[in-house]
Motif scaffolding. Structure first.
Motif, PDB file in Angstrom:
ATOM      1  N   GLN A 116       0.824  -1.205   0.000  1.00  0.00           N
ATOM      2  CA  GLN A 116       0.000   0.000   0.000  1.00  0.00           C
ATOM      3  C   GLN A 116       0.862   1.260   0.000  1.00  0.00           C
ATOM      4  OE1 GLN A 116      -3.161   0.587  -0.484  1.00  0.00           O
ATOM      5  NE2 GLN A 116      -2.838   2.790  -0.198  1.00  0.00           N
ATOM      6  N   ALA A 117       1.890   1.301   0.855  1.00  0.00           N
ATOM      7  CA  ALA A 117       2.748   2.483   0.935  1.00  0.00           C
ATOM      8  C   ALA A 117       3.539   2.673  -0.356  1.00  0.00           C
ATOM      9  CB  ALA A 117       3.693   2.365   2.121  1.00  0.00           C
ATOM     10  N   TYR A 118       3.979   1.570  -0.955  1.00  0.00           N
ATOM     11  CA  TYR A 118       4.783   1.665  -2.179  1.00  0.00           C
ATOM     12  C   TYR A 118       3.939   2.161  -3.344  1.00  0.00           C
ATOM     13  CZ  TYR A 118       8.675   0.629  -5.269  1.00  0.00           C
ATOM     14  OH  TYR A 118       9.716   0.752  -6.153  1.00  0.00           O
ATOM     15  N   ILE A 119       2.744   1.607  -3.489  1.00  0.00           N
ATOM     16  CA  ILE A 119       1.886   2.011  -4.596  1.00  0.00           C
ATOM     17  C   ILE A 119       1.474   3.472  -4.467  1.00  0.00           C
ATOM     18  CG2 ILE A 119      -0.423   1.693  -5.593  1.00  0.00           C
ATOM     19  CD1 ILE A 119      -0.097  -1.301  -5.115  1.00  0.00           C
ATOM     20  N   SER A 120       1.186   3.934  -3.260  1.00  0.00           N
ATOM     21  CA  SER A 120       0.615   5.265  -3.067  1.00  0.00           C
ATOM     22  C   SER A 120       1.652   6.381  -2.986  1.00  0.00           C
ATOM     23  CB  SER A 120      -0.251   5.286  -1.802  1.00  0.00           C
ATOM     24  OG  SER A 120       0.537   5.026  -0.656  1.00  0.00           O
ATOM     25  N   SER A 145      14.648  10.125  -1.304  1.00  0.00           N
ATOM     26  CA  SER A 145      15.235   9.410  -0.167  1.00  0.00           C
ATOM     27  C   SER A 145      14.383   9.561   1.078  1.00  0.00           C
ATOM     28  CB  SER A 145      16.655   9.928   0.100  1.00  0.00           C
ATOM     29  OG  SER A 145      17.490   9.706  -1.017  1.00  0.00           O
ATOM     30  N   ALA A 146      13.861  10.764   1.318  1.00  0.00           N
ATOM     31  CA  ALA A 146      12.999  10.990   2.478  1.00  0.00           C
ATOM     32  C   ALA A 146      11.740  10.142   2.379  1.00  0.00           C
ATOM     33  CB  ALA A 146      12.650  12.467   2.599  1.00  0.00           C
ATOM     34  N   GLU A 158      10.241   7.159   4.871  1.00  0.00           N
ATOM     35  CA  GLU A 158       8.862   7.124   5.351  1.00  0.00           C
ATOM     36  C   GLU A 158       8.236   5.747   5.106  1.00  0.00           C
ATOM     37  OE1 GLU A 158       6.482  10.196   3.633  1.00  0.00           O
ATOM     38  OE2 GLU A 158       7.864  11.814   4.212  1.00  0.00           O
ATOM     39  N   ILE A 159       8.466   5.211   3.918  1.00  0.00           N
ATOM     40  CA  ILE A 159       7.908   3.898   3.601  1.00  0.00           C
ATOM     41  C   ILE A 159       8.511   2.829   4.505  1.00  0.00           C
ATOM     42  CG2 ILE A 159       7.746   2.114   1.812  1.00  0.00           C
ATOM     43  CD1 ILE A 159       7.551   4.375  -0.253  1.00  0.00           C
ATOM     44  N   PRO A 178       7.669  -0.910  11.688  1.00  0.00           N
ATOM     45  CA  PRO A 178       7.316  -0.072  12.838  1.00  0.00           C
ATOM     46  C   PRO A 178       8.137  -0.481  14.067  1.00  0.00           C
ATOM     47  CG  PRO A 178       5.649  -1.749  12.488  1.00  0.00           C
ATOM     48  CD  PRO A 178       6.612  -1.862  11.336  1.00  0.00           C
ATOM     49  N   ASP A 179       7.901   0.188  15.174  1.00  0.00           N
ATOM     50  CA  ASP A 179       8.626  -0.129  16.406  1.00  0.00           C
ATOM     51  C   ASP A 179       8.488  -1.617  16.725  1.00  0.00           C
ATOM     52  OD1 ASP A 179       9.289   2.511  16.667  1.00  0.00           O
ATOM     53  OD2 ASP A 179       7.780   2.968  18.189  1.00  0.00           O
ATOM     54  N   GLY A 180       9.612  -2.228  17.061  1.00  0.00           N
ATOM     55  CA  GLY A 180       9.628  -3.639  17.407  1.00  0.00           C
ATOM     56  C   GLY A 180       9.926  -4.567  16.258  1.00  0.00           C
TER      57      GLY A 180
END
Length: 359
Positions: free
Chosen positions: A96-100, A113-114, A118-119, A125-127
């Motif tokens: 989802q993050a890559y497509i959007s 790069s930023a 983010e992706i 995520p944490d852990g």
């Protein structure tokens, strides 16, 4: 599932000589998989995301550890999902993050790069780092390169000059890439990967840990001239680290431990050793490196039915308007459910031996 009387040709199955012989003789057993390999390829990975889900749901529960996850570039990003406690949810987030992802009209490498950072924060995520590095079955290994001399600069003129020189010298000999880059393998020290002592290029070996895993995964996706290199990663030699695909585009390294098979979901039905070898048809991986490898890829017939008759790639950012690209990529992912149907049928009805071609 597909009607077995009308065999589909959505997938191509190939295998190295030893894998081909053993599967034709004894059949396929997921328990024999000792490595899962993942190549560089950026947006091309979207044709594999459905297959990734199938492997995670149906093959991974049968695996006998340790199983090495060896990836460069987007392959390492996929495997950062595989080794989490809920890998399918991680693949969902990644897809989802890559497509959007979207950018300004003329993004520079800092903006891109930023966005990649983010992706990655969404993917891991944490852990997540702790889950990956304590996984009971998987051992995650990330192949990057440490840039040398002018190739370490993010100045476009200097870096571009280094890449032109590297490409020219690579035509003469692949080993000359060692003048510009050295391999940097971030490895899980619990069990060493089959490529731990690979020869051919300068090699730095760095133990992967919670303090450097995100930087290592970011670095292996840092395409020169597109994304910024990652400087001074914890535990590694000082320097700038870049896309592992520069040397190990499709991982021309020893992939399999003795007696174990390598599963390689791939975008294409052939392997290209390095990034600069894409247009060098005579460059092929060493046969001994892939003799126990099973390569599974979409067929040309399947790809021809995708939007614009091609697998997604990073040129789509320029050739599509943003919303059109997102729509096309979502169509690709939806279409790739057919790949899962075929893989399931081949595995569950023991057709793999009959479908395998020589790699």
């Amino acid at each position: 599932m597909s009607d077995s009387s009308q065999p589909s040709r959505n997938l191509v199955f190939k295998a190295g000589l030893s894998a081909l012989q053993s599967i034709r003789r004894d059949g396929f057993a997921a328990e024999r998989i000792g490595t899962i390999a993942g190549a560089s390829g950026g947006a091309k990975w979207l044709v594999l995301s459905q297959l990734d889900r199938y492997v995670l749901a149906h093959l991974v529960p049968k695996l006998v550890g340790p199983v090495h996850l060896l990836g460069s570039s987007i392959g390492a990003w996929r495997f950062a999902c595989y080794a989490q406690a809920d890998p399918v949810a991680a693949i969902d987030r990644f897809e989802q993050a890559y497509i959007s992802q979207s950018y300004s009209d003329k993004p520079d490498m800092h903006e891109i790069s930023a966005k990649m950072r983010e992706i990655l924060a969404i993917v891991m995520p944490d852990g997540a780092a702790e889950e990956i590095l304590s996984h009971p079955v998987f051992r995650t290994h990330v192949m990057t390169v440490r840039a040398r001399h002018l190739a370490a600069s993010d100045n476009r003129l200097l870096l571009g000059s280094a890449l032109i020189a590297a490409a020219a010298m690579n035509v003469i000999s692949r080993r000359t890439l060692g003048w510009f880059f050295e391999r940097a393998l971030f490895f899980d020290a619990r069990d060493l990967p089959p490529c731990f002592d690979v020869a051919g290029f300068p090699l730095q070996k760095i133990r992967i840990r919670t303090g450097n895993i995100r930087d290592a995964i970011t670095a292996t996706g840092a395409i020169p001239m597109v994304l910024s290199g990652v400087p001074d990663i914890e535990g590694a030699m000082p320097g700038t680290y870049r896309d592992g695909g520069v040397i190990d585009y499709h991982l021309d390294v020893p992939l399999s431990d003795t007696g174990r098979l390598t599963l390689f979901l791939h975008f294409f039905d052939r392997l290209v050793p390095g990034w600069f070898d894409k247009n060098l048809s005579w460059r092929r991986p060493a046969p001994e490196n892939v003799e126990n490898t099973i390569l599974i890829s979409p067929s040309a017939e399947f790809v021809a039915r995708l939007p614009r008759g091609k697998i997604p790639d990073r040129t789509d950012f320029a050739s599509y308007a943003s919303l059109d690209r997102i729509r096309a990529w979502q169509e690709v992912v939806t279409a790739c459910a057919a790949l899962v149907d075929e893989l399931h049928e081949v595995i569950e009805t023991d057709q793999l031996a009959a479908r395998l071609q020589p790699l």
